[in-house]
Design a protein around this motif. Structure first.
Motif, PDB file in Angstrom:
ATOM      1  N   ASP A  87     -31.892  31.439  50.577  1.00 36.20           N
ATOM      2  CA  ASP A  87     -31.339  31.600  51.753  1.00 36.20           C
ATOM      3  C   ASP A  87     -30.626  32.793  50.891  1.00 36.20           C
ATOM      4  N   ALA A  88     -30.486  32.137  49.622  1.00 36.73           N
ATOM      5  CA  ALA A  88     -29.189  33.067  49.043  1.00 36.73           C
ATOM      6  C   ALA A  88     -29.867  34.490  48.518  1.00 36.73           C
ATOM      7  N   GLN A  89     -31.199  34.600  49.300  1.00 37.94           N
ATOM      8  CA  GLN A  89     -32.756  35.990  48.550  1.00 37.94           C
ATOM      9  C   GLN A  89     -32.324  35.665  47.072  1.00 37.94           C
ATOM     10  N   ILE A  90     -33.101  35.223  46.320  1.00 34.10           N
ATOM     11  CA  ILE A  90     -32.583  34.805  45.439  1.00 34.10           C
ATOM     12  C   ILE A  90     -33.833  35.199  44.762  1.00 34.10           C
TER      13      ILE A  90
ATOM     14  N   PRO B 288     -24.396  20.945  37.557  1.00 27.89           N
ATOM     15  CA  PRO B 288     -23.518  19.742  37.837  1.00 27.89           C
ATOM     16  C   PRO B 288     -23.534  20.017  39.676  1.00 27.89           C
ATOM     17  N   THR B 289     -23.957  21.577  40.387  1.00 29.84           N
ATOM     18  CA  THR B 289     -23.298  21.970  41.360  1.00 29.84           C
ATOM     19  C   THR B 289     -24.363  22.979  42.495  1.00 29.84           C
ATOM     20  N   LEU B 290     -24.593  23.166  43.456  1.00 32.44           N
ATOM     21  CA  LEU B 290     -25.692  23.922  43.810  1.00 32.44           C
ATOM     22  C   LEU B 290     -25.394  25.132  43.421  1.00 32.44           C
ATOM     23  N   GLU B 291     -24.004  25.594  44.131  1.00 28.31           N
ATOM     24  CA  GLU B 291     -22.910  27.222  43.241  1.00 28.31           C
ATOM     25  C   GLU B 291     -23.542  27.300  41.836  1.00 28.31           C
ATOM     26  N   HIS B 292     -23.153  26.165  41.216  1.00 33.51           N
ATOM     27  CA  HIS B 292     -24.039  26.849  39.607  1.00 33.51           C
ATOM     28  C   HIS B 292     -25.298  27.001  39.756  1.00 33.51           C
ATOM     29  N   SER B 293     -26.195  25.925  40.282  1.00 30.92           N
ATOM     30  CA  SER B 293     -27.895  25.901  40.062  1.00 30.92           C
ATOM     31  C   SER B 293     -28.200  27.985  40.624  1.00 30.92           C
ATOM     32  N   LEU B 294     -27.230  27.833  41.539  1.00 31.98           N
ATOM     33  CA  LEU B 294     -27.931  29.097  42.121  1.00 31.98           C
ATOM     34  C   LEU B 294     -27.876  30.658  40.998  1.00 31.98           C
ATOM     35  N   ASP B 295     -25.639  30.245  40.296  1.00 32.10           N
ATOM     36  CA  ASP B 295     -25.836  31.380  39.551  1.00 32.10           C
ATOM     37  C   ASP B 295     -26.583  31.284  38.630  1.00 32.10           C
TER      38      ASP B 295
END
Length: 255
Positions: A68-71, A17-24
């Motif tokens: 940007d998150a270095q993932i 649902p959100t970018l934060e969740h996507s990055l997780d």
């Protein structure tokens, strides 16, 4: 590992649902050993429409956020396309993203409760356009459960199939797991993928699934599945195993 089917793009469908969740989710994928992934939001499934240019843009934006998150995950734009009456027109209009730059393969989803009567003709028409459909998660389709010979017939006619890793390891229950194993045992699938959503029971178990595949089928089969995922995103040759029809379980009408 390469994941050819997941729902990591934020806010496009029933996935993250959100970018934060996507990055997780992306971090979980990397932790599970995944280095590359196709972004495959639902398209034309009666609820979600995600046109090709929008998916391409969202994928580019997500890649920038990953960087940007270095993932260390490399993502590519694609779609999980529902079989429907408007599919051929969408293909001809350039609104269907394949899994590869060469336009050789596409992810094809069926309604969860059935295999439509027009499916054989539709698959033929897709193939006439030079595209090989990859049938996604047939192990969770009631139509294939009721008539597993349909999947064999589609395979004989050149279609490919992808089993969901979580189905194979038993996350969706014993009936789905048994059918997933039957599909693989009989050579009817060529891929494992996560189909990851930000939902319970849809996380990354790709490493576990590949370990199980190697244990049950041999490391050579696991290697073929791994190589096929790379081939799908590059437009290269997909290796197939010897196929045979699934014999339905004795004394049981359904799985």
């Amino acid at each position: 590992m390469i994941d050819i089917h997941c729902h990591l793009l934020p806010g496009l469908d029933d996935g993250s649902p959100t970018l934060e969740h996507s990055l997780d989710l992306a971090q979980a994928a990397v932790s599970d050993g995944i280095t590359h992934a196709l972004m495959t939001p639902h398209h034309m499934n009666g609820r979600y429409v995600n046109h090709a240019p929008e998916v391409i843009l969202a994928t580019e934006q997500f890649q920038a956020a990953l960087d940007d998150a270095q993932i260390p995950l490399v993502v590519f734009a694609s779609q999980e396309v529902r079989i429907n009456g408007g599919l051929l027109a969408a293909l001809d209009a350039g609104d269907i993203l394949t899994t590869d730059p060469e336009g050789k393969y596409m992810l094809l989803e069926f309604p969860s409760e059935e295999v439509p009567a027009y499916s054989e003709k539709m698959i033929f028409d897709i193939q006439q356009r030079g595209i090989t459909p990859i049938i996604v998660h047939p192990e969770r389709n009631q139509g294939f459960m009721d008539k597993p010979e349909l999947l064999y017939e589609f395979g004989k006619r050149g279609a490919l199939a992808q089993v969901t890793a979580s189905s194979y390891v038993g996350v969706f229950g014993k009936k789905v797991q048994a059918f997933a194993q039957d599909i693989i045992d009989n050579g009817l699938a060529q891929f494992l993928a996560s189909d990851a959503h930000y939902m319970e029971n849809r996380d990354y178990v790709m490493g576990q699934a590949f370990a199980q595949l190697a244990h049950e089928q041999g490391q050579n089969v696991a290697d073929i599945f791994d190589e096929n995922a790379k081939a799908a995103i590059n437009g290269d040759y997909i290796q197939r195993l010897a196929m045979q029809p699934i014999k339905k379980k004795r004394f049981f009408a359904k799985y």
